[in-house]
Design a protein around this motif. Structure first.
Motif, mmCIF file in Angstrom:
data_model
loop_
_atom_site.group_PDB
_atom_site.id
_atom_site.type_symbol
_atom_site.label_atom_id
_atom_site.label_comp_id
_atom_site.label_asym_id
_atom_site.label_seq_id
_atom_site.Cartn_x
_atom_site.Cartn_y
_atom_site.Cartn_z
ATOM 1 N N HIS A 38 0.847 -1.191 0.000
ATOM 2 C CA HIS A 38 0.000 0.000 0.000
ATOM 3 C C HIS A 38 0.882 1.240 0.000
ATOM 4 C CE1 HIS A 38 -3.461 -2.585 1.119
ATOM 5 N NE2 HIS A 38 -2.533 -3.250 1.790
ATOM 6 N N SER A 39 0.632 2.136 -0.957
ATOM 7 C CA SER A 39 1.418 3.364 -1.076
ATOM 8 C C SER A 39 0.512 4.580 -0.964
ATOM 9 C CB SER A 39 2.169 3.398 -2.407
ATOM 10 O OG SER A 39 3.091 2.325 -2.502
ATOM 11 N N GLN A 40 1.093 5.692 -0.533
ATOM 12 C CA GLN A 40 0.306 6.913 -0.338
ATOM 13 C C GLN A 40 1.159 8.133 -0.663
ATOM 14 O OE1 GLN A 40 -1.091 7.536 3.690
ATOM 15 N NE2 GLN A 40 -2.645 8.999 3.057
ATOM 16 N N MET A 41 0.601 9.049 -1.467
ATOM 17 C CA MET A 41 1.277 10.316 -1.701
ATOM 18 C C MET A 41 1.223 11.142 -0.425
ATOM 19 S SD MET A 41 -1.531 12.427 -4.005
ATOM 20 C CE MET A 41 -0.750 14.035 -3.708
ATOM 21 N N GLN A 42 2.084 12.135 -0.314
ATOM 22 C CA GLN A 42 2.082 12.995 0.864
ATOM 23 C C GLN A 42 0.902 13.966 0.788
ATOM 24 O OE1 GLN A 42 4.249 11.712 2.823
ATOM 25 N NE2 GLN A 42 5.085 10.539 1.123
ATOM 26 N N ALA A 43 0.545 14.548 1.924
ATOM 27 C CA ALA A 43 -0.468 15.601 1.906
ATOM 28 C C ALA A 43 -0.034 16.652 0.888
ATOM 29 C CB ALA A 43 -0.618 16.218 3.288
ATOM 30 N N LEU A 44 -0.961 17.106 0.046
ATOM 31 C CA LEU A 44 -0.601 17.920 -1.118
ATOM 32 C C LEU A 44 0.214 19.156 -0.738
ATOM 33 C CD1 LEU A 44 -0.884 18.075 -4.161
ATOM 34 C CD2 LEU A 44 -3.036 19.308 -3.845
ATOM 35 N N MET A 45 -0.133 19.800 0.366
ATOM 36 C CA MET A 45 0.590 21.009 0.757
ATOM 37 C C MET A 45 2.060 20.731 1.051
ATOM 38 S SD MET A 45 -0.199 23.655 3.917
ATOM 39 C CE MET A 45 -1.571 24.519 3.157
ATOM 40 N N THR A 46 2.358 19.505 1.494
ATOM 41 C CA THR A 46 3.735 19.156 1.850
ATOM 42 C C THR A 46 4.706 19.388 0.695
ATOM 43 O OG1 THR A 46 2.925 17.481 3.405
ATOM 44 C CG2 THR A 46 5.212 17.292 2.700
ATOM 45 N N TYR A 47 4.278 19.136 -0.527
ATOM 46 C CA TYR A 47 5.173 19.251 -1.686
ATOM 47 C C TYR A 47 5.618 20.693 -1.947
ATOM 48 C CZ TYR A 47 3.710 14.487 -2.817
ATOM 49 O OH TYR A 47 3.467 13.135 -2.786
ATOM 50 N N PHE A 48 4.895 21.671 -1.391
ATOM 51 C CA PHE A 48 5.150 23.070 -1.740
ATOM 52 C C PHE A 48 5.728 23.884 -0.577
ATOM 53 C CE2 PHE A 48 1.691 21.415 -4.343
ATOM 54 C CZ PHE A 48 2.215 21.612 -5.609
ATOM 55 N N HIS A 49 6.118 23.234 0.518
ATOM 56 C CA HIS A 49 6.761 23.950 1.617
ATOM 57 C C HIS A 49 8.071 24.576 1.134
ATOM 58 C CE1 HIS A 49 4.527 21.446 4.885
ATOM 59 N NE2 HIS A 49 3.762 22.305 4.267
ATOM 60 N N GLU A 50 8.350 25.769 1.644
ATOM 61 C CA GLU A 50 9.484 26.538 1.138
ATOM 62 C C GLU A 50 10.616 26.629 2.153
ATOM 63 O OE1 GLU A 50 8.031 30.271 -0.268
ATOM 64 O OE2 GLU A 50 7.044 29.358 -1.988
ATOM 65 N N THR A 51 11.830 26.590 1.653
ATOM 66 C CA THR A 51 13.032 26.723 2.462
ATOM 67 C C THR A 51 13.782 27.984 2.020
ATOM 68 O OG1 THR A 51 13.243 24.323 2.631
ATOM 69 C CG2 THR A 51 15.194 25.628 3.147
ATOM 70 N N ARG A 52 14.200 28.780 2.977
ATOM 71 C CA ARG A 52 14.940 29.996 2.653
ATOM 72 C C ARG A 52 16.365 29.638 2.241
ATOM 73 N NH1 ARG A 52 14.193 35.493 3.887
ATOM 74 N NH2 ARG A 52 16.123 36.718 3.806
#
Length: 785
Positions: free
Chosen positions: A523-537
């Motif tokens: 069983h596989s699961q993508m991450q919560a959608l917002m997780t992919y767009f978190h930003e790092t300075r």
């Protein structure tokens, strides 16, 4: 003292109820329904439906429909027989005077060999889990309102099942076998839906108040491991929910008031000549009224406001198949003001003002068409959406607010799916489906930083696509041996990540009304959608460092034993092991892991993640169940488990959800008086391992002016055991043409102080302990006519 106080309130009501019983008169109602072939879903004619112990019965017509009139109100059993199908025996069917009882019955065709017709033991339940081999439970609206402490919430009801742990009185998060609640899939009418709870965060799966109205829930199922290939993008479990059909024969109405709100419902046919029906229920919150009565709802001085609506329209046609329109939607808001005296608030702290508003909705259209008696398809078009607005201000010594956190984020998707169902023979069934999801997003998340001021966490608008497909095959080698197998795949266009995974299960029915089961699945699961767009300075700019994250993977192994004894007592045991890999962890060497998030109001705000974490869960579960018959029921479940993980530093720790054990004991007894009055008592006792936490380094916290934890001891400490006892008293009166029901659910009757959390008070320079709800009476009144 509190029990004495509420006792004085209830005694006058009891006197009125006793007077009403003295003038009782037995009532009757109509039981109607449709009989289907379990494999093809086609209607079955000439099935005989009888009510044991009476002369009442009927035979299904060419459309599979039947009607039984003049059925006494109360609880009854039904037996269904057909020369070509295995017998079906249903118990605990509630018949009430204010509403017709409508049933959808599924029969399994007998296996015919050259030598004999093989007859198996009769089944005791309707089933939506034909392709599931292990770890599946079924329920309906009656189950969701029966148990003490459930608050008419399907999620809280599910916490009574083996393998499920929920020790948070403030939320209904579902923790399955030590997994994060984020691993749970919610599905409604075949459509994957966002968090169906009021005040639920983006990416989360739970919340304080359920949005799903239990009055509209149809026959549904709950899976806790090695689930069939039709369910994907989840690593822990799945809710497979359906909405019941509205009455196509007559108009009926429901009114209800209780913890979940003031509720009005209506259903019926569009006209006397039409078989089309509608069902619509609307609900509005009343915690403000409860607080004025001195009832603590766990929000301190704040008053939550929420409303929701559920609907379903069924449009059968003579030649074009069945059309179904359905939907659920809701909105909620609350505003907290920081106050040191406000110690009953679970959702904010004394040093911040907090405003939170959420919306969620799903609407869909389904078309089901039979090409012939054994082949059908279902086309589904749907749209779902969810949004959260949050404003948090920190308060200085003068209690003046300063901006600390702002979020205005939305996710919505458009869904198109098609599924094929083919009954090849009595031995073989094949199903397959493909779903296309267009995922849209609009994120604006920012927070105050000590060094850089107000900085963005997530800033993104756009869309991506998720394509999913599955195929399943069931083969019955004999009446005893059944194989369930299948494959599932999904592909995310955001970063071109895809997966194909297999599922398999075997069930062997022993000759003494028992069964042995074994199943495995990836069983596989993508991450919560917002997780992919978190930003790092990075320097003077920001980079989305999570964008290339792959799917979290979990391998499930389950083996079980089931036995049905005399008087329908059922015994079940399962052992399981789950091995998780490709879990998001931080690139730097830390103890952080995505396996420990999900029991709050979001899916985590970490950046710079990679799929290098691991974890495992294993355990054993027992269930002893006596379905409701002869005026009483019993359910006992026990789970022993261990849940561990490794962060990027490779050190093994307990997960946040490793409570190690949970035990539930539930029972209820009903008394019918003069044929129209029912008095019921339901009790529940739960004990579970205390909540895991990481110890706070008080000396370092005082020096830093904020909470500092012993990271090397992540989740090493466990609070004292969670204990709670609930008692529910119900009175139901069936009058001619209408039914009234009143219950009071005394939750935590011992006023046990279960720990909610421990947090560091930087201004008082001390660790504070906050406790969960104490003794809490929950009232509910329902009328149907």
């Amino acid at each position: 003292m509190m029990l004495y106080y509420w006792g004085k309130k209830i005694l006058p009501l009891c006197a009125v109820l006793i007077f009403n019983m003295a003038v009782a008169q037995a009532q009757v109602q109509t039981v109607r329904g449709t009989v289907y072939d379990q494999q093809s879903k086609k209607q079955v004619a000439d099935a005989t439906i009888t009510i044991p112990g009476t002369s009442l019965g009927a035979v299904s017509d060419n459309n599979g429909n039947f009607t039984i009139r003049q059925v006494p109100v109360g609880r009854m059993s039904i037996q269904v027989s057909h020369i070509s199908y295995e017998p079906l025996n249903l118990v605990n069917i509630v018949v009430e005077s204010g509403k017709e009882t409508i049933l959808e019955l599924e029969l399994l065709e007998k296996l015919v060999t050259q030598r004999e017709i093989v007859i198996t033991a009769s089944r005791e339940k309707l089933t939506r889990r034909q392709m599931a081999t292990v770890s599946a439970m079924e329920f309906n609206a009656e189950d969701s309102r029966r148990y003490a402490g459930s608050r008419n919430d399907v999620a809280r009801m599910a916490s009574n099942f083996a393998g499920v742990n929920s020790v948070n009185d403030s939320r209904n998060d579902i923790i399955i076998r030590g997994n994060s609640p984020l691993g749970l899939l919610w599905r409604l009418e075949g459509v994957d839906i966002p968090n169906p709870n009021h005040f639920g965060g983006l990416g989360a799966t739970g919340g304080p108040v359920g949005m799903l109205n239990n009055n509209v829930i149809g026959q549904s199922a709950f899976y806790t491991g090695a689930f069939p290939a039709q369910f994907g993008n989840a690593v822990a479990g799945a809710f497979d929910l359906s909405l019941r059909k509205g009455n196509s024969n007559q108009r009926e109405f429901t009114g209800q008031v209780g913890f979940n709100g003031l509720e009005l419902g209506a259903e019926g046919p569009f006209s006397k000549q039409s078989k089309a029906s509608y069902l619509v229920y609307y609900r509005y919150s009343i915690p403000g009224l409860l607080k004025s009565l001195g009832v603590d709802v766990g929000t301190g001085a704040a008053v939550p406001r929420y409303q929701d609506i559920s609907f379903k329209v069924d449009l059968p046609t003579k030649k074009a198949g069945q059309f179904t329109l359905f939907g659920v939607g809701g909105a909620s808001s609350i505003s907290f003001k920081g106050d040191l005296k406000d110690t009953a608030n679970f959702y904010s702290d004394p040093y911040h003002d907090l405003y939170n508003a959420t919306k969620m909705g799903v609407a869909g259209l389904k078309h089901t068409y039979f090409f012939n008696a054994t082949t059908s398809y279902t086309l589904t078009l749907a749209a779902t959406g969810t949004g959260v607005v949050t404003r948090q201000d920190s308060l200085d010594a003068s209690h003046d607010p300063h901006k600390n956190y702002r979020s205005d984020s939305k996710e919505w998707r458009y869904v198109a799916g098609i599924a094929l169902n083919k009954k090849i023979s009595a031995s073989d069934r094949f199903t397959a489906g493909v779903t296309f999801d267009q995922l849209h997003l609009s994120y604006a998340d920012s927070v105050q930083d000590y060094d850089y001021g107000f900085i963005p966490l997530v800033r993104e608008k756009g869309h991506t696509n998720l394509v999913r497909g599955y195929a399943q095959w069931q083969h019955r080698f004999s009446s005893r041996l059944t194989l369930n197998t299948g494959a599932y795949s999904q592909y995310l266009t955001l970063n071109n990540r895809g997966v194909v995974e297999g599922r398999i299960g075997l069930r062997y029915a022993t000759g003494n009304a028992g069964a042995l089961t074994i199943a495995s699945g990836t069983h596989s699961q993508m991450q919560a959608l917002m997780t992919y767009f978190h930003e790092t300075r990075v320097g003077e700019g920001y980079v989305q460092t999570n964008r290339e994250l792959g799917f979290t993977k979990s391998q499930h192994f389950v083996a079980g034993w089931e036995q049905v004894a005399r008087d329908n007592w059922k015994y079940k045991a399962e052992v399981y092991a789950q091995f998780l890999s490709k879990v998001p962890v931080e690139t730097r060497l830390t103890d952080w892991s995505a396996l420990n998030i999900g029991a709050g109001y979001g899916a985590g705000l970490e950046d710079s993640l990679v799929n290098k974490g691991k974890g495992y869960n294993y355990g054993v579960e027992w269930t002893v169940e006596k379905p409701f018959s002869n005026g009483y029921y019993f359910l006992g479940t026990a789970s022993l488990f261990d849940s561990k993980y490794k962060g990027s530093n490779g050190v093994e720790h307990n997960t946040l959800f490793n409570g190690n054990y949970v035990v539930n004991l539930l029972s209820g007894k009903e008394w019918q008086i003069r044929g129209m009055h029912t008095i019921a008592v339901d009790i529940k006792f739960t004990t579970a391992g205390g909540k895991r936490h990481t110890p706070i380094n008080e000396a370092a916290s005082r020096a830093a002016g904020r909470a500092v934890y012993y990271e090397e001891k992540s989740f090493s400490e466990r609070g004292k055991a969670y204990l709670r006892a609930d008692i529910k008293l119900t009175y139901r009166m069936n009058n001619k043409g209408f039914m009234q029901e009143f219950f009071v659910d005394f939750q935590n009757v011992t006023n046990r102080k279960n720990i909610f959390n421990q947090w560091y008070d930087s201004r008082a320079e001390m660790v504070r302990t906050q406790y969960q709800l104490g003794f809490w009476p929950n009232f509910n009144y329902r009328i149907q006519f």
